[in-house]
Design a protein around this motif. Sequence first.
Motif, mmCIF file in Angstrom:
data_model
loop_
_atom_site.group_PDB
_atom_site.id
_atom_site.type_symbol
_atom_site.label_atom_id
_atom_site.label_comp_id
_atom_site.label_asym_id
_atom_site.label_seq_id
_atom_site.Cartn_x
_atom_site.Cartn_y
_atom_site.Cartn_z
ATOM 1 N N PHE A 151 0.807 -1.221 0.000
ATOM 2 C CA PHE A 151 0.000 0.000 0.000
ATOM 3 C C PHE A 151 0.844 1.276 0.000
ATOM 4 O O PHE A 151 0.482 2.249 -0.658
ATOM 5 N N TYR A 187 0.965 3.384 -3.660
ATOM 6 C CA TYR A 187 1.278 4.813 -3.563
ATOM 7 C C TYR A 187 1.995 5.304 -4.818
ATOM 8 O O TYR A 187 1.728 6.395 -5.322
ATOM 9 N N TRP A 198 -4.878 5.493 -4.034
ATOM 10 C CA TRP A 198 -4.258 5.607 -2.708
ATOM 11 C C TRP A 198 -4.717 6.884 -2.003
ATOM 12 O O TRP A 198 -5.078 6.854 -0.824
ATOM 13 N N ASN A 207 -6.831 5.001 0.759
ATOM 14 C CA ASN A 207 -5.872 4.282 1.601
ATOM 15 C C ASN A 207 -6.200 4.397 3.090
ATOM 16 O O ASN A 207 -6.348 3.392 3.799
#
Length: 671
Positions: free
Chosen positions: A611, A616, A623, A627
């Motif tokens: 992640f 990213y 993201w 996220n």
Amino acid sequence: MTIRFWVLGIFFTIVLSFVNQFFWFRETPLTISVLVAQLLSYPLGRLMARALPDRTVGVGSFSFSLNPGPFNIKEHVLITGCANAAASTAYAIDIVVIKRVFYHQDLGFFPSFLLVVTTQCLGYGLAGMARRFLIRPAAMIWPSQLVNVSLFRTLHEAEEIRVGRMTRLHFFSIATLCSFAYYFLPGYLASFLSTISLLCYIAPSNKLANQLGSGSRGLGLLAFSLDWNYVVSFLLSPLSVPFWAAANIFAGFVLVAYIIIPIGYYNNFWDSQQLPIFSSALFTSTNERYPVTELVDANLQLNEAKYAEFGAPRMTFMFASAYGIGFAGLAAVISHTILYHGKEIVARFRDARSFDDDVHARLMDRYDEVPDWWYGVMFVVNAALAIVVCEVFGIDLPWWGLIMAVALAALFVIPIGIITAVTNQTPGLNIITEMIIGFILPGRAIANVTFKTYGYISMYQAIVFLGDLKLGHYMKIPPRHMFIAQTVGTFIAGLVNLGTAYLMFNLIPNICHEDERVWNCSNARVFYAASVIWGVIGPNRMFGSEGLYSALNWWFLAGFLLPLPFWLLSRRYPNSWVKYIHIPVLLGSTAIMPPAQAGMYTTWFILAFVFQFYIYRYRNDWWSRFNYILSAGMDSGVALAGLLIFFIFQYSEITVDWWGTLPDCPTFKVL
């Protein structure tokens, strides 16, 4: 400070403080971050703005509007500031728990409440002393608060709704529902999913394979987890840590778990092979559990005759190493800050002293500042109540010890505040405080942990308070409103924390017992061990000239020197990956092991890589939108499922018994 603020702020403060304290007693605690309140209060606030009537309500000479207009970003910040007081459990709960459960003396609810509130609020008085240096000057940036500012603005900007594109709230709901449904597997029906230790399955009867492979009682080699709660219980969410920091944390784990621990344990340093490879328990020289209650009298002070019989306790090599790494980490913070940020801190401190106003400060001048006497009253009242707690209710810390602890906190608020405001690193005073009082008052367990709590947490709470004030500074929140929101949140959170603790004492008869698989209080057990090491026995008998572990003092020097070569390399090669090596972060992550378990780190790092590096870098639009919301949804689902599992199944003693519910490495009887 609208009616929406009071309703939602108090609601989320109660929910977060209850849930976080409830799960704090587990072997693998779960912390619901303030991000959940930050996300959920937005749609709820807008719903209230639509549903409540536009009517003024009078209460005596006071009146307020039920619906003063659209839900705005300043209300939202205040709600989050209030709930932030409940984001972590009150540190003094540890004292209440170990005194009742391990030392078999109940402090009582009212004295416990005074202890909790004073430890949480004394720092707020200290924050008033430091706010002119740490809040108003533009040089004091507080990077972590810039992230919050960005999230608030993202939520309150009009979200473009496209056909086939999911909204953030919809995504949060789906993530929460999926997390809720799935957690019934690792949380109840198939607990083996929490720690899948491949070496244990390959060689279930092999001692070495189990020592190396057990995720919960060994070094976690080839172990992983399919349980979000297990992964985030001590390391927090891997979706909220920058990848460079996650890489440092994992590198520190590899260094400790796969190099330092095997070398020390298998070379039998300090007779370590006579003890488990992973445990925070204390042992006698004959490898039996250390009989702490036999060594202390009715006042919980050391009985010298009994001590002469049993001698100093032994620690597992991993637990002893955790203290050494803690020593090194503390020293590394100092040298790292001097080397990497020394010039910047000095320059910004000079800027802070000049009080050159930026646009934020000029805009904030429209609001009335919090009078100094508010902070003064906060400090004096809590200090007086703290003295009453120590002198009247059997805490065993003399009044002058309390004054010394608070003076230590006051001494460090501004220096550590500057470090936090510039570098986002907050050095703790926990090791220093327990060491100081351990030398001054050896043989006094509760006095030691109380001094540590007033010294360490007063400083830490001041930093938390100042951070929220800086957020209010950026978001143009009236300072008096932020002061009230934080104070109310802290008071409510302390009351709910303590009430939840007493609820758990009554709900679970064997709470914190080492044989209790779920509710064995891993945090409290380490805190209890610290009270024995630094309090009952004292640092001189453990780490001084008399101590078996005196060699650990060299870790202070090693930690202080370790950042130097990497700083020199980063200056020589400024564009290389060496600039991302952060020794305090690298060391600090493994200083919490135990209670953190080795099996957590590998899965945590994999999630951080996916992640915080891959998505990213290559899916940044996704993201930036989802996220942090995914992280909050996972936390929320696990919390809801965990509460239902406890009250519906575990409290009613409805159990599931098959091989999938056996503990990690079930054939591993002797470590």
